[in-house]
Design a protein around this motif. Structure first.
Motif, PDB file in Angstrom:
ATOM      1  N   ALA A 123       0.839  -1.207   0.000  1.00 29.01           N
ATOM      2  CA  ALA A 123       0.000   0.000   0.000  1.00 29.01           C
ATOM      3  C   ALA A 123       0.872   1.254   0.000  1.00 29.01           C
ATOM      4  O   ALA A 123       0.595   2.223  -0.720  1.00 29.01           O
ATOM      5  N   ASN A 124       1.945   1.226   0.780  1.00 33.71           N
ATOM      6  CA  ASN A 124       2.862   2.359   0.830  1.00 33.71           C
ATOM      7  C   ASN A 124       3.532   2.580  -0.520  1.00 33.71           C
ATOM      8  O   ASN A 124       3.631   3.717  -0.997  1.00 33.71           O
ATOM      9  N   LEU A 125       3.976   1.509  -1.154  1.00 35.33           N
ATOM     10  CA  LEU A 125       4.609   1.630  -2.466  1.00 35.33           C
ATOM     11  C   LEU A 125       3.626   2.182  -3.492  1.00 35.33           C
ATOM     12  O   LEU A 125       3.990   3.007  -4.332  1.00 35.33           O
ATOM     13  N   MET A 126       2.386   1.756  -3.416  1.00 36.83           N
ATOM     14  CA  MET A 126       1.375   2.237  -4.354  1.00 36.83           C
ATOM     15  C   MET A 126       1.183   3.751  -4.212  1.00 36.83           C
ATOM     16  O   MET A 126       1.112   4.464  -5.210  1.00 36.83           O
ATOM     17  N   ARG A 127       1.114   4.235  -2.986  1.00 42.11           N
ATOM     18  CA  ARG A 127       0.951   5.685  -2.761  1.00 42.11           C
ATOM     19  C   ARG A 127       2.157   6.453  -3.289  1.00 42.11           C
ATOM     20  O   ARG A 127       2.022   7.473  -3.965  1.00 42.11           O
ATOM     21  N   ARG A 128       3.356   5.957  -2.983  1.00 41.59           N
ATOM     22  CA  ARG A 128       4.567   6.639  -3.439  1.00 41.59           C
ATOM     23  C   ARG A 128       4.668   6.633  -4.961  1.00 41.59           C
ATOM     24  O   ARG A 128       4.996   7.646  -5.569  1.00 41.59           O
ATOM     25  N   THR A 129       4.372   5.491  -5.559  1.00 38.82           N
ATOM     26  CA  THR A 129       4.468   5.381  -7.016  1.00 38.82           C
ATOM     27  C   THR A 129       3.483   6.329  -7.695  1.00 38.82           C
ATOM     28  O   THR A 129       3.839   7.031  -8.639  1.00 38.82           O
ATOM     29  N   ALA A 130       2.253   6.341  -7.207  1.00 38.82           N
ATOM     30  CA  ALA A 130       1.245   7.237  -7.801  1.00 38.82           C
ATOM     31  C   ALA A 130       1.729   8.680  -7.768  1.00 38.82           C
ATOM     32  O   ALA A 130       1.630   9.404  -8.764  1.00 38.82           O
ATOM     33  N   GLY A 131       2.285   9.106  -6.647  1.00 36.37           N
ATOM     34  CA  GLY A 131       2.790  10.471  -6.543  1.00 36.37           C
ATOM     35  C   GLY A 131       3.939  10.742  -7.494  1.00 36.37           C
ATOM     36  O   GLY A 131       3.998  11.794  -8.127  1.00 36.37           O
ATOM     37  N   LEU A 132       4.842   9.785  -7.611  1.00 33.14           N
ATOM     38  CA  LEU A 132       6.015   9.974  -8.456  1.00 33.14           C
ATOM     39  C   LEU A 132       5.700   9.972  -9.950  1.00 33.14           C
ATOM     40  O   LEU A 132       6.435  10.544 -10.742  1.00 33.14           O
ATOM     41  N   ILE A 133       4.599   9.321 -10.341  1.00 33.02           N
ATOM     42  CA  ILE A 133       4.240   9.313 -11.763  1.00 33.02           C
ATOM     43  C   ILE A 133       3.073  10.258 -12.055  1.00 33.02           C
ATOM     44  O   ILE A 133       2.494  10.224 -13.139  1.00 33.02           O
ATOM     45  N   PHE A 134       2.750  11.090 -11.076  1.00 28.55           N
ATOM     46  CA  PHE A 134       1.729  12.128 -11.225  1.00 28.55           C
ATOM     47  C   PHE A 134       0.346  11.570 -11.536  1.00 28.55           C
ATOM     48  O   PHE A 134      -0.359  12.070 -12.409  1.00 28.55           O
ATOM     49  N   VAL A 135      -0.041  10.546 -10.789  1.00 28.30           N
ATOM     50  CA  VAL A 135      -1.401  10.003 -10.840  1.00 28.30           C
ATOM     51  C   VAL A 135      -2.045  10.393  -9.515  1.00 28.30           C
ATOM     52  O   VAL A 135      -1.479  10.136  -8.454  1.00 28.30           O
ATOM     53  N   SER A 136      -3.209  11.013  -9.576  1.00 27.25           N
ATOM     54  CA  SER A 136      -3.860  11.491  -8.357  1.00 27.25           C
ATOM     55  C   SER A 136      -4.352  10.317  -7.504  1.00 27.25           C
ATOM     56  O   SER A 136      -4.517   9.197  -7.994  1.00 27.25           O
TER      57      SER A 136
END
Length: 155
Positions: A123-136
């Motif tokens: 879950a943490n990786l998903m949040r970080r990845t979304a932020g880093l690839i500019f997905v809200s």
């Protein structure tokens, strides 16, 4: 020379000549690395997760079984060398259109739930990845729902 300089700043080695000869594309490898990373976070990269990644890579990049397996093996080796998420997400952010990045989030959610549950690290990786690839957060949440529905799991 320029690739070498870029690699110094990114903290990641450029694709080796052997990788280029195998036909590995930087975007495909970055995508595979993110998928393998999310599958490995619970310290159990099982056959089901591997099959899910192979299926997703084959569909996304129109690969055959052998090419998908080569890509997964290369991603495992790359993850073993570096755990710098930023270098993988930067490639994805720079080379995928916004809708393709949302599709990647859906793929990542599918792998995260391949074993039927979401672990805290995933879950943490998903949040970080979304932020880093500019997905809200909203777009990532919608991608999660679609992935859960496709897997037959309740959200």
């Amino acid at each position: 020379m320029m690739e070498r300089l870029k690699s110094l700043f990114s903290g990641r080695e450029p694709l080796s000549e052997a990788d280029h000869r195998k036909g590995l594309d930087e975007l495909q490898l970055a995508t595979a690395c993110l998928l393998v990373e999310v599958a490995s976070l619970d310290h159990e990269f099982d056959a089901g997760e591997r099959a899910a990644i192979a299926r997703l890579l084959k569909r996304r990049f129109e690969l055959d079984e052998e090419a998908a397996e080569q890509l997964i093996a290369a991603a495992e080796a790359e993850i073993g060398r570096t755990h710098q998420l930023f270098s993988f997400t930067r490639v994805v952010k720079d080379r995928f259109e916004h809708e393709e990045r949302i599709e990647l989030m859906e793929m990542l959610w599918e792998v995260a739930y391949a074993d039927g549950e979401l672990h805290d690290y995933e879950a943490n990786l998903m949040r970080r990845t979304a932020g880093l690839i500019f997905v809200s957060d909203r777009e990532s949440g919608e991608a999660r729902k679609r992935a859960l529905q496709r897997l037959g799991l309740e959200g």
